[in-house]
Design a protein around this motif. Structure first.
Motif, PDB file in Angstrom:
ATOM      1  N   SER A  49      70.996  55.060  24.726  1.00 49.94           N
ATOM      2  CA  SER A  49      71.924  54.704  23.630  1.00 49.94           C
ATOM      3  C   SER A  49      72.284  53.232  23.712  1.00 49.94           C
ATOM      4  O   SER A  49      72.025  52.571  24.734  1.00 49.94           O
ATOM      5  CB  SER A  49      73.210  55.541  23.765  1.00 49.94           C
ATOM      6  OG  SER A  49      73.916  55.109  24.933  1.00 49.94           O
ATOM      7  N   SER A  50      72.870  52.709  22.630  1.00 48.32           N
ATOM      8  CA  SER A  50      73.275  51.294  22.669  1.00 48.32           C
ATOM      9  C   SER A  50      74.317  51.089  23.771  1.00 48.32           C
ATOM     10  O   SER A  50      74.382  50.027  24.392  1.00 48.32           O
ATOM     11  CB  SER A  50      73.832  50.864  21.305  1.00 48.32           C
ATOM     12  OG  SER A  50      75.073  51.491  21.042  1.00 48.32           O
ATOM     13  N   LEU A  51      75.070  52.152  24.033  1.00 49.80           N
ATOM     14  CA  LEU A  51      76.089  52.046  25.100  1.00 49.80           C
ATOM     15  C   LEU A  51      75.429  51.907  26.466  1.00 49.80           C
ATOM     16  O   LEU A  51      75.810  51.077  27.295  1.00 49.80           O
ATOM     17  CB  LEU A  51      77.000  53.297  25.083  1.00 49.80           C
ATOM     18  CG  LEU A  51      78.207  53.283  24.169  1.00 49.80           C
ATOM     19  CD1 LEU A  51      79.272  52.366  24.701  1.00 49.80           C
ATOM     20  CD2 LEU A  51      77.875  52.973  22.757  1.00 49.80           C
ATOM     21  N   SER A  52      74.402  52.730  26.711  1.00 45.33           N
ATOM     22  CA  SER A  52      73.781  52.640  28.044  1.00 45.33           C
ATOM     23  C   SER A  52      73.036  51.326  28.185  1.00 45.33           C
ATOM     24  O   SER A  52      73.021  50.727  29.264  1.00 45.33           O
ATOM     25  CB  SER A  52      72.867  53.843  28.301  1.00 45.33           C
ATOM     26  OG  SER A  52      72.102  54.135  27.175  1.00 45.33           O
ATOM     27  N   ARG A  53      72.491  50.851  27.034  1.00 46.32           N
ATOM     28  CA  ARG A  53      71.846  49.521  27.096  1.00 46.32           C
ATOM     29  C   ARG A  53      72.882  48.455  27.408  1.00 46.32           C
ATOM     30  O   ARG A  53      72.667  47.565  28.232  1.00 46.32           O
ATOM     31  CB  ARG A  53      71.160  49.206  25.755  1.00 46.32           C
ATOM     32  CG  ARG A  53      69.784  49.798  25.596  1.00 46.32           C
ATOM     33  CD  ARG A  53      68.993  49.120  24.488  1.00 46.32           C
ATOM     34  NE  ARG A  53      69.683  49.149  23.200  1.00 46.32           N
ATOM     35  CZ  ARG A  53      69.642  50.200  22.365  1.00 46.32           C
ATOM     36  NH1 ARG A  53      69.004  51.293  22.729  1.00 46.32           N
ATOM     37  NH2 ARG A  53      70.264  50.181  21.206  1.00 46.32           N
ATOM     38  N   PHE A  54      74.063  48.584  26.772  1.00 44.88           N
ATOM     39  CA  PHE A  54      75.152  47.625  27.006  1.00 44.88           C
ATOM     40  C   PHE A  54      75.510  47.628  28.490  1.00 44.88           C
ATOM     41  O   PHE A  54      75.626  46.597  29.144  1.00 44.88           O
ATOM     42  CB  PHE A  54      76.370  48.007  26.155  1.00 44.88           C
ATOM     43  CG  PHE A  54      77.576  47.109  26.338  1.00 44.88           C
ATOM     44  CD1 PHE A  54      78.437  47.281  27.417  1.00 44.88           C
ATOM     45  CD2 PHE A  54      77.854  46.092  25.444  1.00 44.88           C
ATOM     46  CE1 PHE A  54      79.539  46.451  27.606  1.00 44.88           C
ATOM     47  CE2 PHE A  54      78.962  45.247  25.620  1.00 44.88           C
ATOM     48  CZ  PHE A  54      79.801  45.439  26.699  1.00 44.88           C
ATOM     49  N   LEU A  55      75.657  48.849  29.029  1.00 47.83           N
ATOM     50  CA  LEU A  55      76.073  48.997  30.430  1.00 47.83           C
ATOM     51  C   LEU A  55      75.044  48.362  31.374  1.00 47.83           C
ATOM     52  O   LEU A  55      75.389  47.639  32.311  1.00 47.83           O
ATOM     53  CB  LEU A  55      76.244  50.490  30.750  1.00 47.83           C
ATOM     54  CG  LEU A  55      77.064  50.888  31.966  1.00 47.83           C
ATOM     55  CD1 LEU A  55      78.452  50.268  31.944  1.00 47.83           C
ATOM     56  CD2 LEU A  55      77.170  52.409  32.052  1.00 47.83           C
ATOM     57  N   GLU A  56      73.771  48.597  31.066  1.00 50.55           N
ATOM     58  CA  GLU A  56      72.716  48.033  31.927  1.00 50.55           C
ATOM     59  C   GLU A  56      72.699  46.507  31.839  1.00 50.55           C
ATOM     60  O   GLU A  56      72.534  45.810  32.824  1.00 50.55           O
ATOM     61  CB  GLU A  56      71.348  48.614  31.542  1.00 50.55           C
ATOM     62  CG  GLU A  56      71.182  50.067  32.009  1.00 50.55           C
ATOM     63  CD  GLU A  56      71.813  50.360  33.383  1.00 50.55           C
ATOM     64  OE1 GLU A  56      72.681  51.265  33.460  1.00 50.55           O
ATOM     65  OE2 GLU A  56      71.500  49.633  34.343  1.00 50.55           O
ATOM     66  N   LYS A  57      72.919  46.023  30.597  1.00 47.21           N
ATOM     67  CA  LYS A  57      72.798  44.573  30.342  1.00 47.21           C
ATOM     68  C   LYS A  57      74.042  43.822  30.800  1.00 47.21           C
ATOM     69  O   LYS A  57      73.951  42.741  31.376  1.00 47.21           O
ATOM     70  CB  LYS A  57      72.597  44.382  28.825  1.00 47.21           C
ATOM     71  CG  LYS A  57      72.165  43.019  28.375  1.00 47.21           C
ATOM     72  CD  LYS A  57      71.802  43.076  26.876  1.00 47.21           C
ATOM     73  CE  LYS A  57      71.601  41.696  26.269  1.00 47.21           C
ATOM     74  NZ  LYS A  57      71.387  41.803  24.791  1.00 47.21           N
ATOM     75  N   ARG A  58      75.249  44.410  30.541  1.00 43.06           N
ATOM     76  CA  ARG A  58      76.477  43.627  30.764  1.00 43.06           C
ATOM     77  C   ARG A  58      77.412  44.260  31.790  1.00 43.06           C
ATOM     78  O   ARG A  58      78.424  43.674  32.129  1.00 43.06           O
ATOM     79  CB  ARG A  58      77.213  43.454  29.419  1.00 43.06           C
ATOM     80  CG  ARG A  58      76.378  42.663  28.417  1.00 43.06           C
ATOM     81  CD  ARG A  58      76.901  42.717  26.995  1.00 43.06           C
ATOM     82  NE  ARG A  58      78.184  42.047  26.816  1.00 43.06           N
ATOM     83  CZ  ARG A  58      78.551  41.491  25.648  1.00 43.06           C
ATOM     84  NH1 ARG A  58      77.727  41.522  24.626  1.00 43.06           N
ATOM     85  NH2 ARG A  58      79.719  40.931  25.491  1.00 43.06           N
TER      86      ARG A  58
END
Ligand SMILES: CC[C@H](C(=O)O)C(=O)SCCNC(=O)CCNC(=O)[C@H](O)C(C)(C)COP(=O)(O)OP(=O)(O)OC[C@H]1O[C@@H](n2cnc3c(N)ncnc32)[C@H](O)[C@@H]1OP(=O)(O)O
Ligand SMILES: [Co+2]
Length: 144
Positions: free
Chosen positions: A66-75
């Motif tokens: 999800s965009s959230l998990s991508r956010f978490l991985e990235k930031r």
């Protein structure tokens, strides 16, 4: 148009882990912990008191894509979005479109406690902004 801050959303890797600080150290008792499959998240609402009190919303992504998990991985963990309450989300969407604000929704989406739209961070000076029209029963707050 927005009349109050409804919640400040913090993204975390693990809700239970984060609650050890927010509940056990800060004393913020969650009023609700719920899954929101449409957004692929699990959320804990931490009221800050008062019938119109704002809340902290702890968000844990529940799927890896999800965009959230991508956010978490990235930031990493941290501030994710700010949610402001409006009285009429359809009127707010129409006004954002008329003003050519980058809106991420063509129609209001079902949020945890109402109908919401998201404004792209590029339109808001870097903050993912959620505008929400709350469902009547969602406006109750836990009295301290
Ligand atoms: C159950 C609902 C619940 C509720 O309260 O009721 C919630 O609110 S859960 C919230 C979960 N849902 C959403 O966040 C929906 C809206 N978000 C999105 O559609 C995406 O996250 C999006 C479009 C903002 C970004 O997704 P994308 O896959 O495009 O990520 P990028 O990394 O490519 O980001 C593009 C650009 O935006 C910056 N960015 C991304 N997320 C944020 C953020 N949370 N705050 C500020 N800025 C953000 C990112 O850094 C990129 O900027 P750039 O300068 O291009 O690097
Ligand atoms: Co939100």
């Amino acid at each position: 148009m927005p009349r109050r801050i409804d919640h400040v959303a913090i993204i975390v890797r693990n809700l239970e882990q984060a609650l050890i600080f927010y509940r056990d150290t800060l004393g913020l008792e969650p009023r609700a912990i719920q899954d929101v499959p449409s957004e692929q998240v699990r959320i804990a609402f931490l009221p800050m008191g008062g019938p119109q009190g704002s809340e902290i919303e702890l968000i844990e992504p529940t799927t890896p894509d999800s965009s959230l998990s991508r956010f978490l991985e990235k930031r990493g963990e941290g501030m994710h979005h700010l949610c402001l309450e409006v009285d009429d989300i359809d009127a707010a969407l129409q006004e954002m479109n008329e003003r050519e604000v980058a809106v991420l929704d063509t129609q209001p989406r079902l949020a945890a406690e109402g109908r919401a739209i998201f404004l792209h961070p590029k339109a808001t000076h870097g903050v993912l902004l959620e505008l929400i029209e709350k469902r009547p029963q969602a406006t109750r707050r836990v009295e301290r």
